[in-house]
Scaffold this motif. Sequence first.
Motif, PDB file in Angstrom:
ATOM      1  N   ALA A 102      -5.148  13.901   0.372  1.00 32.30           N
ATOM      2  CA  ALA A 102      -5.241  13.627  -1.061  1.00 32.30           C
ATOM      3  C   ALA A 102      -6.141  12.441  -1.338  1.00 32.30           C
ATOM      4  O   ALA A 102      -6.144  11.458  -0.599  1.00 32.30           O
ATOM      5  CB  ALA A 102      -3.853  13.363  -1.626  1.00 32.30           C
ATOM      6  N   ARG A 103      -6.882  12.521  -2.405  1.00 36.11           N
ATOM      7  CA  ARG A 103      -7.646  11.376  -2.861  1.00 36.11           C
ATOM      8  C   ARG A 103      -7.779  11.456  -4.375  1.00 36.11           C
ATOM      9  O   ARG A 103      -7.809  12.538  -4.961  1.00 36.11           O
ATOM     10  CB  ARG A 103      -9.001  11.288  -2.172  1.00 36.11           C
ATOM     11  CG  ARG A 103      -9.803  12.579  -2.175  1.00 36.11           C
ATOM     12  CD  ARG A 103     -11.048  12.424  -1.366  1.00 36.11           C
ATOM     13  NE  ARG A 103     -11.929  11.429  -1.946  1.00 36.11           N
ATOM     14  CZ  ARG A 103     -12.921  10.852  -1.280  1.00 36.11           C
ATOM     15  NH1 ARG A 103     -13.130  11.169  -0.009  1.00 36.11           N
ATOM     16  NH2 ARG A 103     -13.699   9.975  -1.865  1.00 36.11           N
ATOM     17  N   PRO A 104      -7.880  10.306  -5.008  1.00 43.00           N
ATOM     18  CA  PRO A 104      -7.812  10.302  -6.468  1.00 43.00           C
ATOM     19  C   PRO A 104      -8.994  10.986  -7.132  1.00 43.00           C
ATOM     20  O   PRO A 104      -8.875  11.450  -8.258  1.00 43.00           O
ATOM     21  CB  PRO A 104      -7.765   8.811  -6.817  1.00 43.00           C
ATOM     22  CG  PRO A 104      -8.175   8.085  -5.596  1.00 43.00           C
ATOM     23  CD  PRO A 104      -7.862   8.952  -4.437  1.00 43.00           C
ATOM     24  N   ASP A 105     -10.120  11.054  -6.452  1.00 40.41           N
ATOM     25  CA  ASP A 105     -11.295  11.644  -7.102  1.00 40.41           C
ATOM     26  C   ASP A 105     -11.509  13.100  -6.712  1.00 40.41           C
ATOM     27  O   ASP A 105     -12.582  13.654  -6.909  1.00 40.41           O
ATOM     28  CB  ASP A 105     -12.540  10.816  -6.789  1.00 40.41           C
ATOM     29  CG  ASP A 105     -12.701  10.576  -5.297  1.00 40.41           C
ATOM     30  OD1 ASP A 105     -11.815  11.030  -4.538  1.00 40.41           O
ATOM     31  OD2 ASP A 105     -13.688   9.955  -4.899  1.00 40.41           O
ATOM     32  N   PRO A 128       0.805  -1.221   0.000  1.00 36.43           N
ATOM     33  CA  PRO A 128       0.000   0.000   0.000  1.00 36.43           C
ATOM     34  C   PRO A 128       0.839   1.274   0.000  1.00 36.43           C
ATOM     35  O   PRO A 128       0.301   2.344   0.264  1.00 36.43           O
ATOM     36  CB  PRO A 128      -0.737  -0.114   1.333  1.00 36.43           C
ATOM     37  CG  PRO A 128       0.283  -0.750   2.235  1.00 36.43           C
ATOM     38  CD  PRO A 128       1.130  -1.645   1.368  1.00 36.43           C
ATOM     39  N   ARG A 169       1.850   2.699  -2.436  1.00 33.10           N
ATOM     40  CA  ARG A 169       1.524   3.371  -3.699  1.00 33.10           C
ATOM     41  C   ARG A 169       0.011   3.569  -3.768  1.00 33.10           C
ATOM     42  O   ARG A 169      -0.721   2.993  -2.972  1.00 33.10           O
ATOM     43  CB  ARG A 169       1.955   2.487  -4.869  1.00 33.10           C
ATOM     44  CG  ARG A 169       3.408   2.091  -4.819  1.00 33.10           C
ATOM     45  CD  ARG A 169       4.211   3.028  -5.659  1.00 33.10           C
ATOM     46  NE  ARG A 169       5.631   2.870  -5.428  1.00 33.10           N
ATOM     47  CZ  ARG A 169       6.542   3.459  -6.190  1.00 33.10           C
ATOM     48  NH1 ARG A 169       6.156   4.228  -7.187  1.00 33.10           N
ATOM     49  NH2 ARG A 169       7.804   3.304  -5.945  1.00 33.10           N
ATOM     50  N   PRO A 189       0.054  11.166  -7.132  1.00 32.65           N
ATOM     51  CA  PRO A 189      -1.013  10.314  -6.605  1.00 32.65           C
ATOM     52  C   PRO A 189      -0.661   9.836  -5.190  1.00 32.65           C
ATOM     53  O   PRO A 189       0.477   9.455  -4.942  1.00 32.65           O
ATOM     54  CB  PRO A 189      -1.044   9.137  -7.585  1.00 32.65           C
ATOM     55  CG  PRO A 189      -0.430   9.656  -8.832  1.00 32.65           C
ATOM     56  CD  PRO A 189       0.558  10.685  -8.427  1.00 32.65           C
ATOM     57  N   ALA A 190      -1.625   9.874  -4.313  1.00 31.18           N
ATOM     58  CA  ALA A 190      -1.347   9.544  -2.916  1.00 31.18           C
ATOM     59  C   ALA A 190      -1.352   8.032  -2.713  1.00 31.18           C
ATOM     60  O   ALA A 190      -2.132   7.319  -3.337  1.00 31.18           O
ATOM     61  CB  ALA A 190      -2.395  10.180  -2.026  1.00 31.18           C
ATOM     62  N   PRO A 191      -0.473   7.535  -1.865  1.00 33.44           N
ATOM     63  CA  PRO A 191      -0.460   6.098  -1.585  1.00 33.44           C
ATOM     64  C   PRO A 191      -1.661   5.673  -0.748  1.00 33.44           C
ATOM     65  O   PRO A 191      -2.378   6.514  -0.206  1.00 33.44           O
ATOM     66  CB  PRO A 191       0.828   5.906  -0.797  1.00 33.44           C
ATOM     67  CG  PRO A 191       1.105   7.227  -0.181  1.00 33.44           C
ATOM     68  CD  PRO A 191       0.558   8.257  -1.124  1.00 33.44           C
ATOM     69  N   VAL A 192      -1.846   4.373  -0.667  1.00 38.38           N
ATOM     70  CA  VAL A 192      -2.968   3.848   0.115  1.00 38.38           C
ATOM     71  C   VAL A 192      -2.734   4.093   1.601  1.00 38.38           C
ATOM     72  O   VAL A 192      -3.651   4.466   2.327  1.00 38.38           O
ATOM     73  CB  VAL A 192      -3.131   2.328  -0.143  1.00 38.38           C
ATOM     74  CG1 VAL A 192      -4.200   1.749   0.772  1.00 38.38           C
ATOM     75  CG2 VAL A 192      -3.492   2.087  -1.598  1.00 38.38           C
ATOM     76  N   HIS A 215     -11.494   8.380 -12.177  1.00 39.76           N
ATOM     77  CA  HIS A 215     -12.029   8.609 -10.842  1.00 39.76           C
ATOM     78  C   HIS A 215     -13.147   9.640 -10.873  1.00 39.76           C
ATOM     79  O   HIS A 215     -13.320  10.402  -9.921  1.00 39.76           O
ATOM     80  CB  HIS A 215     -10.932   9.015  -9.883  1.00 39.76           C
ATOM     81  CG  HIS A 215     -10.042   7.862  -9.512  1.00 39.76           C
ATOM     82  ND1 HIS A 215      -8.840   7.614 -10.121  1.00 39.76           N
ATOM     83  CD2 HIS A 215     -10.209   6.852  -8.620  1.00 39.76           C
ATOM     84  CE1 HIS A 215      -8.295   6.527  -9.604  1.00 39.76           C
ATOM     85  NE2 HIS A 215      -9.096   6.037  -8.697  1.00 39.76           N
ATOM     86  N   ARG A 256      -1.907  14.594   3.211  1.00 44.08           N
ATOM     87  CA  ARG A 256      -2.687  13.542   3.869  1.00 44.08           C
ATOM     88  C   ARG A 256      -4.148  13.498   3.451  1.00 44.08           C
ATOM     89  O   ARG A 256      -4.815  12.495   3.618  1.00 44.08           O
ATOM     90  CB  ARG A 256      -2.580  13.681   5.384  1.00 44.08           C
ATOM     91  CG  ARG A 256      -3.502  14.714   5.979  1.00 44.08           C
ATOM     92  CD  ARG A 256      -3.298  14.810   7.452  1.00 44.08           C
ATOM     93  NE  ARG A 256      -2.435  15.947   7.727  1.00 44.08           N
ATOM     94  CZ  ARG A 256      -2.373  16.549   8.914  1.00 44.08           C
ATOM     95  NH1 ARG A 256      -3.048  16.063   9.907  1.00 44.08           N
ATOM     96  NH2 ARG A 256      -1.610  17.589   9.096  1.00 44.08           N
TER      97      ARG A 256
END
Lengths: 390, 460, 487
Positions: free
Chosen positions: C374-377, A300, A302, C361-364, C415, C372
């Motif tokens: 960040a989100r893909p959509d 995770p 990434r 792009p933020a990691p999972v 997204h 902190r």
Amino acid sequence: MNCSLVGHSKVLVGLLAAALLPAVTGAQTSAGRVVHAAAYVGADGKIHTGGVVVVENGVITQVAGDVPSDARVDAYPGGVVCPGLIDCAASLGAYGNLSERQNAIQPRVNARDAFDRFSRQLRAALAAGVTTFALAPDDQNLVGGRIAVCQTAGPDGKPRILTEAGPLKLSIAPESFKQDREPTSRAGAIGLLRETIEAARRDASEDNPLAAFAAGRLTGIFTTPSGADVLAALRLKADYGLRLVLVHTRDARLVAEQVAGQVTGVIVGPLDLATGRREALAAGVFERHAVPVALAGGLPARPADSLRIAAAVAARAGLTPEAARRAITAVPADLLGMGDRIGKIQKGHQADLVVFSGDPLDLRSRVLAVYVAGQRVYVPGLKASEGDRP
Amino acid sequence: MLYTRLGNVACLLAIFGSMAAGAVAACPPPDKVALTGGRIIPVSGAPIEQGTVLIERGKIVAVGKDVEVPYDARVFDVSGKVVFPGMINVHTWRGMDIPNENRPVTPHLDARDALDPSQLFFEDCLRLGTTGVHVIPANNTVIGGVGRVVRPIGMTVAEMTIAEGAFLKISATPRRGHDRMLQMAMLRETFLELDDYLAKLAEKRYEEKLKEDEKEIEVGPAEARKRGRELIRAEDIDDQHRNLLRLRGGQVRVEGEDGPTLFKPLGAFVYCGNAMDVALAVKVANDNGFFARTVLVLGGDCYKAVRELKQAARPVVLPSQLTHRETNPLTGEVRETFVPKEIFEAGLLFALVPGPDDSYAERMLTYQAAQCVRHGIPRDEALRAITLNPAKMLGLEKRLGSIEPGKDAHLVIFSGDPLDFTSVVEKVFIDGILAYEREKDVRLQRLLSSEADQPQEKAE
Amino acid sequence: MTNSPSCVSAVSQSSGRNRIPLLLQVLGCWLVAVSPLLAQVRPVAIQEATILTGDGRTIERGTVVFQGGKISAVGRKAEVSFMAKKIQAAGKYVTPGLIDAHSTLALRFAPAGDQATAKAVDGFDRYAEDEIRAALREGVTAIYVPSRSASGIGGLGAVIRLQPRPGDDWEEFVLTDEAALCAAVGAQGSQGPLARVKAAEALRQRFRAAKEYRQAWEDYEEDLEEYEKKLVERAKKKAQEKKAEEKKQPSKKGTGGKKNAPSRDRQKPDQDKPRKKDEKKEELKKPTEPKKDRNAEVLLRVIDGELRLRVEAHHPADILNVLQIAEEFNAALILEGATGAHLVADRLAELEVPVVLSAPPAPVVYVPGAGRHARPDAAAILREAGVDVYFGSGVLPSPTAPPQLALRVARAVGHGFDADAALETITFKAAGLLGVEKEIGRVKRGLRADLVIWSDHPFAPGATVERVFVGGREVYHADSDKEGRDE
């Protein structure tokens, strides 16, 4: 994209169904189920029209052809059915817990023991279409331990371990050389590995994974960051008849020829939007030398969709679209030794499926549903604001 | 000539020479000196076999095969040797105590105040045949200060001086702790501030003038500034701004009590550490009117800006590292570029500088020139790059850089061809003074002797 | 350029007489001598391509013609001169060069002090061929380069068109070196919440100081006017007095009087000195000129609406602070980075503040610090709320990292971002944001010929850039791109 409106309403139905399903799964399995979309990703990585996948008892019984009349149909007009994505270099549910550094050789470490099946990261990965991943010890040790192959959800919707007896993890990455223990250099690392393999050959006990590895019965997934590392690994292979999968990206164009035919496959990546040209080209280079390529997702650490990002980046740098699709489905399954069970949409395989709104390689495509062993375990929410982050 | 050779000065030189330099004492120059029988490489023309160089009162008066040697000349037979012009190190901070002042903008600084005649650096210059050194603040600056051209002999800065500083050091590359943008912003603002300063000064002067005349002011500041402009006297301008004014205006005419005073114009040595700095340096020079007096000091990859350099057509000082290497991030392949070749092919006037002291070879200008020849630059051009070209850049081509009648007698006697690595400097004449003799170089002999285990004297 | 007209006439004359060998001869001679010029003069036509114009239109099997660096015709039936060099592009896509609305490509940068006059264009390394080529390979032909330190005011951003080898006309490739004033606000790393307050307050303080600076100058100018008026009055008065005196006391020696006049003048004040001096002191005091502050002057241009303010802020609290500051000082604000913007989307929509999303792009896994939220959509959420969204590649981690702008936007579509609006955000609309929409951003007659030929739709999987033209000059060709392939 004209399917999106229809898709939404279907999703609504699906959502209801998914909520009800887990309770009644046991009774339903034998009746069969059909995932009906416009197309599917075949075992060859190509997109074929006639996206009919019939599932019975969690296993795919029919691909393409007519929709059986008695089965329950989940329809996704315009969708593309893809095998569940597989990340062969993940630490989902065990992030930060796979870094043991006391001993350089620890064959009895098993990544399974670090797995936290309640981790919320798993749900995020599932929502991006990742159904299976290899929980792998990191690169801090020469022999890091046993890889466990896990799923972000089982048919009951809960994460599970598919097998504890995955390949062995090895590494001669610079981080495995330490000042306070052996080895401190590549030469030392190779020397130590040779000693270890030779010792393991003398020890024939069944439960020693190293013995199985030394005898060429167990695959070793071997992290070799530089071209010189690759050549060193290939020499070991030649000397002891090992079965190897290399993790290598950087010097692909220099070593691809030597690697060809020598290893089961190569794991490239992780690649992301900022990956340099040299790394992005690696997968295509291996493909042209007929080396099976899997792309690492690195979850995770990434983004959840990093497998698809990696595939898209590699495809733009010369990996064929077919190989790019296989690199995140069929090839990683093969490399993990699970190729006869997961990773392809073909008769007899476990029905781990992701339905995308289009080509899975196209980053514009969205996940419409995720199935594991024939059970729909995920459908996205309707509002973007309820997205995929836990 | 600021410096006149008087007997007593020469005596001092002699004492100094034997004391500090370990080199040959610089004796009072005889009226006439003749170097006979040597192979003369005048740089300005074809070599002369078995020629004679005649020196009178520190100046070369005749060069050629059939020069008659006066009866009263002191004759040095240099048969089998090579007579070469004294070489010029056109850009170095060495000879001063530290390379740069801590403050970024210091146009008022002058190398004159920091030069230390006793430094071993100068002794090394003699030993390697360098007779002219342009000492100027180093590159870690925004505006660094004025340099000075000196000869490596003399007890005081005045004695050493060949020419007053005519160049201000400017750096288009960020000094440590600056980013590029801040560097350029500071440069721009320095000149804007100069305008403000002059305006205020003019206003002040106008008011003072009125007061003197016991008149009352009848105009606003804007008009006062216009009228006051003519009233500024040389002594009104402070140190900080004087050199900027000289740099920008060239000859600045200011009315003084004893009539108009002329400031000598200043040029600039503008350091460009990277290719991208070249255009910025040219722009700053153009915007502030000193472009025509600018020498560009180039760093590693500046050859990439060869188009801009060609367009600017200003003289350039090359980096001491003549080969630029860079790695292709994709292939890992190393690209090598021989910088002088690129510059030469662009048809620019260029000078070579010696490398750092820890490189035995590159600290010799002759080695630098030899490298150029090896890479295909014509020999004459390579020789000019360490003699006549730097002299031209410094505006001293009428005095230094070649062996021609009328020039200062800065001569080096090599044991063989200057570009032959086995040749050594045997004698050095500076303004006709025999300033160095290898046979009498005590320190060198000790270094070369078998008793090398003796504690070496610290080189600076 | 002086050669070019004669070149053209030579060609057209001989062709008119149908003397092909001569034509070829002439052409051959000229080609060697003036081929760069020829490239500028000779029109180029890209034919049969699917043209995505950048402002939302699609022209199937269309033609683009450009000449002299500008697009001269676009359309299905655009006229192509017989002289034109023709590029067959059936099945290919043509788009305007993509515009990266926030990029540190080739920016040689080491964060330094707080100042507004620094220029990003000074920090751009035009010789960074590898990096520039990496961008062209992704179809990016223009970038906005910020001038910014880690926090506070950084300087002036620039809009630069890319070319791998700078020509003599480099200046022309800098569309503007004063695109916006850059600033950053927000807590870095492990700093506490008070650091956030402090950072915002520091920015506010700078603007306040700029306003005070202007006030000081206005006051000064007012005083100055008053002062100058009084000077005139006094001079008049004096002249009258003098006249009156002269009347009283007619000249002694006629012409000689002039000579003596100064001495008389000098005597005159002496006589009634005490009274006059008192008056002077009361009335005529020269106002002191405030000190010049060039940083403040730049900030004033923002306050006056001449310059936009671009602020990098991530945490929603920071964003709200910045919004408040922008409102207070009437600054036209653009938000950059903005990983937390979707949490305050409604407020951004209300104030019509555009957002440039440029974080990676933020990691999972949860990452503390700026990214902190960040989100893909995020792009989709912002757009749904009515915020104008733009994309940038942000801070590239290495010199070889390409600005994957097309993939980045494709991912946003995946997204939930509106697919039909996606391309515009990195072409036409981005140009508008940067104030260069009359120069670049569309395939439109009269605009600069910055064009990309793609093998497929720019967002499609496996689509690659085949050729790139900037200012009509071919700056990238996949066939000759050795580094872009593995051989």
